[in-house]
Structure formats: C-alpha cells, structure tokens
Design a protein around this motif. Structure first.
Motif, PDB file in Angstrom:
ATOM      1  N   LEU A 231      -3.315 -44.352 -58.108  1.00  9.69           N
ATOM      2  CA  LEU A 231      -4.735 -43.980 -58.088  1.00  9.69           C
ATOM      3  C   LEU A 231      -5.631 -45.131 -58.540  1.00  9.69           C
ATOM      4  CD1 LEU A 231      -4.591 -40.326 -59.469  1.00  9.69           C
ATOM      5  CD2 LEU A 231      -4.858 -41.079 -57.103  1.00  9.69           C
ATOM      6  N   GLY A 232      -5.045 -46.078 -59.264  1.00 12.40           N
ATOM      7  CA  GLY A 232      -5.817 -47.245 -59.686  1.00 12.40           C
ATOM      8  C   GLY A 232      -5.925 -48.322 -58.625  1.00 12.40           C
ATOM      9  N   ILE A 233      -5.173 -48.181 -57.518  1.00 12.98           N
ATOM     10  CA  ILE A 233      -5.268 -49.145 -56.419  1.00 12.98           C
ATOM     11  C   ILE A 233      -6.586 -48.928 -55.687  1.00 12.98           C
ATOM     12  CG2 ILE A 233      -4.228 -49.938 -54.265  1.00 12.98           C
ATOM     13  CD1 ILE A 233      -1.524 -49.026 -55.339  1.00 12.98           C
ATOM     14  N   ARG A 234      -7.306 -49.996 -55.423  1.00 12.55           N
ATOM     15  CA  ARG A 234      -8.663 -49.875 -54.880  1.00 12.55           C
ATOM     16  C   ARG A 234      -8.683 -49.511 -53.402  1.00 12.55           C
ATOM     17  NH1 ARG A 234     -11.856 -54.989 -57.763  1.00 12.55           N
ATOM     18  NH2 ARG A 234     -11.511 -54.281 -59.937  1.00 12.55           N
ATOM     19  N   THR A 235      -7.789 -50.079 -52.617  1.00 16.07           N
ATOM     20  CA  THR A 235      -7.828 -49.854 -51.168  1.00 16.07           C
ATOM     21  C   THR A 235      -7.028 -48.607 -50.787  1.00 16.07           C
ATOM     22  OG1 THR A 235      -5.880 -51.224 -50.779  1.00 16.07           O
ATOM     23  CG2 THR A 235      -8.017 -52.331 -50.808  1.00 16.07           C
ATOM     24  N   ALA A 236      -7.533 -47.889 -49.784  1.00  8.17           N
ATOM     25  CA  ALA A 236      -6.833 -46.693 -49.305  1.00  8.17           C
ATOM     26  C   ALA A 236      -5.506 -47.056 -48.661  1.00  8.17           C
ATOM     27  CB  ALA A 236      -7.720 -45.944 -48.301  1.00  8.17           C
ATOM     28  N   LYS A 237      -5.478 -48.214 -47.980  1.00  6.17           N
ATOM     29  CA  LYS A 237      -4.230 -48.645 -47.346  1.00  6.17           C
ATOM     30  C   LYS A 237      -3.166 -48.943 -48.389  1.00  6.17           C
ATOM     31  CE  LYS A 237      -2.421 -51.941 -43.965  1.00  6.17           C
ATOM     32  NZ  LYS A 237      -2.750 -53.098 -43.074  1.00  6.17           N
ATOM     33  N   GLY A 238      -3.575 -49.550 -49.494  1.00  6.81           N
ATOM     34  CA  GLY A 238      -2.625 -49.843 -50.564  1.00  6.81           C
ATOM     35  C   GLY A 238      -2.085 -48.580 -51.198  1.00  6.81           C
ATOM     36  N   ARG A 239      -2.972 -47.597 -51.415  1.00 11.56           N
ATOM     37  CA  ARG A 239      -2.526 -46.326 -51.987  1.00 11.56           C
ATOM     38  C   ARG A 239      -1.567 -45.610 -51.044  1.00 11.56           C
ATOM     39  NH1 ARG A 239      -8.049 -46.021 -53.584  1.00 11.56           N
ATOM     40  NH2 ARG A 239      -8.502 -44.701 -51.786  1.00 11.56           N
ATOM     41  N   GLN A 240      -1.894 -45.624 -49.744  1.00 11.47           N
ATOM     42  CA  GLN A 240      -1.031 -44.959 -48.768  1.00 11.47           C
ATOM     43  C   GLN A 240       0.341 -45.621 -48.703  1.00 11.47           C
ATOM     44  OE1 GLN A 240      -2.631 -44.955 -44.816  1.00 11.47           O
ATOM     45  NE2 GLN A 240      -0.994 -43.692 -43.972  1.00 11.47           N
ATOM     46  N   ARG A 241       0.374 -46.942 -48.764  1.00 15.39           N
ATOM     47  CA  ARG A 241       1.646 -47.652 -48.699  1.00 15.39           C
ATOM     48  C   ARG A 241       2.490 -47.361 -49.945  1.00 15.39           C
ATOM     49  NH1 ARG A 241       2.564 -54.214 -48.051  1.00 15.39           N
ATOM     50  NH2 ARG A 241       4.851 -54.128 -47.956  1.00 15.39           N
TER      51      ARG A 241
END
Length: 322
Positions: A231-241
C-alpha cells in the motif's frame, strides 16, 4: 488373507480394510476413471512445473526454488492416497491394507502434509523479504539459505510425522478391521484401538493444533507486513505487480488449511462427514496448485511455453512411409 498375531489374552490384527469413498459403490468404474483423470492431471501438472523450474534459467529465484519443492510434495501426496483408492474401486481385495502398510501410509501422508505446511510458511517469509526488504533480499535469501530452509521443512516434517505414527501404532489393535475412511489417517485408525486413546487425541489437538496455528500465524503476520508495504508503493502498476506475486500463494494456503481444520480439530469425526474435506486436500488441491501458479504467474507461463516448444522442436520427425 493375512494371518493374525496371537497374544496371551488378545489377538493383534495384521490387516485393515479401508472403507473407500462415499457414493462410489454404485458406479465404481465411473469413479475409477474420474480418479484416474484427476491423478493423471495432478502428476502431469506438477511434473511440468518441476521440469520448468529445474530447466529454465529465468526461474532461478528463491520463489521458484520453493515452488519446485511444493510440486514434488503435491505429486507425492496424491500418490500416497489416490492409487489405493482406485484399487479399492476395482476389487474388494484392493481395499485391504496390511498393518505395516497402514503405518507406512499414515507416516508418508503426515510427513508430506506437515512438510507442505512448513513450506508454505517459508514461502510467506520469502515473499515478506522480497517485498518488504528488497535491498537485503538477494543477500539474505541466497542459495545456501534456500537449501537450508527447504531442508529444515523436510526434516521437521519427518520428525512430526514420526511422533504421530509411533503414538498411533504403539496401541493394541485387536479388532475390528474396518477403517471407516478411504486411507489410513490418525482419527479413523484410533477408533479401532483396543485401548484408551485420550492421550493420543490430546496430542493431535496440541501438536497439530499448535503447529498448524503457529504456521498460519506466521503466514498471516508476514502478509500484514506485505500489505502495509504494498500500500506504500506509489504506482498502481507497482502495487499490482507486488500483489500478483502473492495471490497464488495466498490461494493455495487457503485451500490447504481449510479442510484439515474440519478434520483434526474433531478427532472423533472420522467417518463419511470427514471424508469430503479430506478428498479436497488429498486429491483436488494437488491437482489445482499447478494451475493456480501458472495462470497467475506470467514468468511461469512463458517458461512453460519455452519448455513445450523446445520439446516439440527437438522431437524426431516421423519416418516416411515405404
């Protein structure tokens, strides 16, 4: 039929008769073919995962190292139970199992199942390190650490199963012979003992309960930290990965833990009612795990395609007709 061993006052059984699966007596051939299909899919799927992880240089991370161990465990776990059930569908003699054979089946089943339980915990720890401590991950989870953690899971599983098997079969079994279950497991076997099984049932609740709950607690704790980090990852792509690397593991953990809870927290319920969840995690879950990991993982799918394409390309051409 096997003979029985005589003791001064009692007779110790030398064989048991397994009860088989529910609702299979009317159409044994149909269920035999169904189990054959399930077993074939299980072995093929897990063998493909093993070959893919072992041969593809792109799958050298710790996650795939542990996935290889999981596939091997699933293939063996299915082999411990399914072929004997299939034999029982063909002939009544196929349901007979010797006293020693029952002990071996019980040991192997709990050895593989408990090892898988510990392996899921190690896999959760691996995901925690990869997502929450990415800079330290390559150093911490090196090849020696991976081999050590995998070896520890197998060793603890062997000891855990040896304790339960010895406690179960040190009791006197003087009859009856019929096990109201489709394989030799602790609760149905204990029902046939000619002795007080209170201590054994307490050990089941304490040992399996503590081990299972402890592993589940560590898995849940790992994923609490993982979710907080994602949840602390800023990008949606990073969170999804990040989430995509965890969903397969979470799915198989749920499939693994839910059925045994219904069985081992109620040691006296070992008949038809307990058979349904046991079928799920001894036959269905080992079949589904390869699909869960391949369908949710692009790297595994690409590696599997490369393996299959390489196999087709290397296959010798058919000889021309004379």
């Amino acid at each position: 039929m096997a003979m029985e061993t005589e003791y001064p006052n009692q007779t110790m059984v030398s064989y048991f008769c397994l009860g088989g699966l529910m609702f299979t007596a009317e159409h044994p051939t149909l269920f035999f073919l169904l189990l054959l299909l399930i077993y074939s899919i299980t072995m093929t799927g897990n063998l493909l995962i093993l070959l893919t992880v072992g041969s593809d240089p792109h799958l050298r991370s710790p996650m795939y190292h542990f996935l290889g161990h999981l596939s091997f465990l699933d293939a063996c776990l299915s082999t411990v139970t399914v072929p004997k059930v299939m034999a029982g569908l063909l002939t009544l003699d196929g349901r007979v199992i010797s006293f020693e054979g029952c002990a071996v089946q019980l040991y192997c089943f709990h050895f593989l199942a408990s090892t898988e339980c510990f392996l899921y915990t190690v896999m959760a720890y691996d995901r925690y390190l990869a997502i929450c401590q990415p800079l330290q991950y390559p150093v911490t989870m090196n090849r020696r650490m991976c081999a050590g953690l995998a070896g520890i899971t197998w060793a603890i599983g062997a000891v855990h199963s040896a304790i339960h098997t010895s406690l179960t079969f040190h009791l006197l079994y003087c009859g009856p012979h019929h096990i109201a279950y489709f394989f030799c497991d602790i609760p149905p076997v204990l029902k046939l003992a000619c002795a007080d099984t209170t201590i054994n049932e307490i050990v089941i609740l304490a040992n399996i309960g503590i081990v299972g709950t402890g592993c589940l607690f560590l898995i849940v704790t790992s994923y609490i930290f993982i979710v907080a980090a994602v949840l602390g990852i800023r990008t949606a792509k990073g969170r999804q990965r990040a989430f995509s690397t965890c969903t397969a593991h979470l799915t198989v953990v749920l499939l693994y833990y839910m059925p045994p809870v219904c069985i081992y927290l109620q040691p006296r319920s070992s008949g038809a009612g307990a058979g349904a969840p046991a079928v799920f995690y001894t036959m269905v879950t080992p079949m589904l795990n390869p699909f869960i990991y391949t369908l949710r993982n692009k790297e595994v799918k690409r590696a599997l395609r490369r393996l299959l394409c390489q196999g087709f390309l290397e296959s010798p051409p058919s000889s021309p007709a004379p």
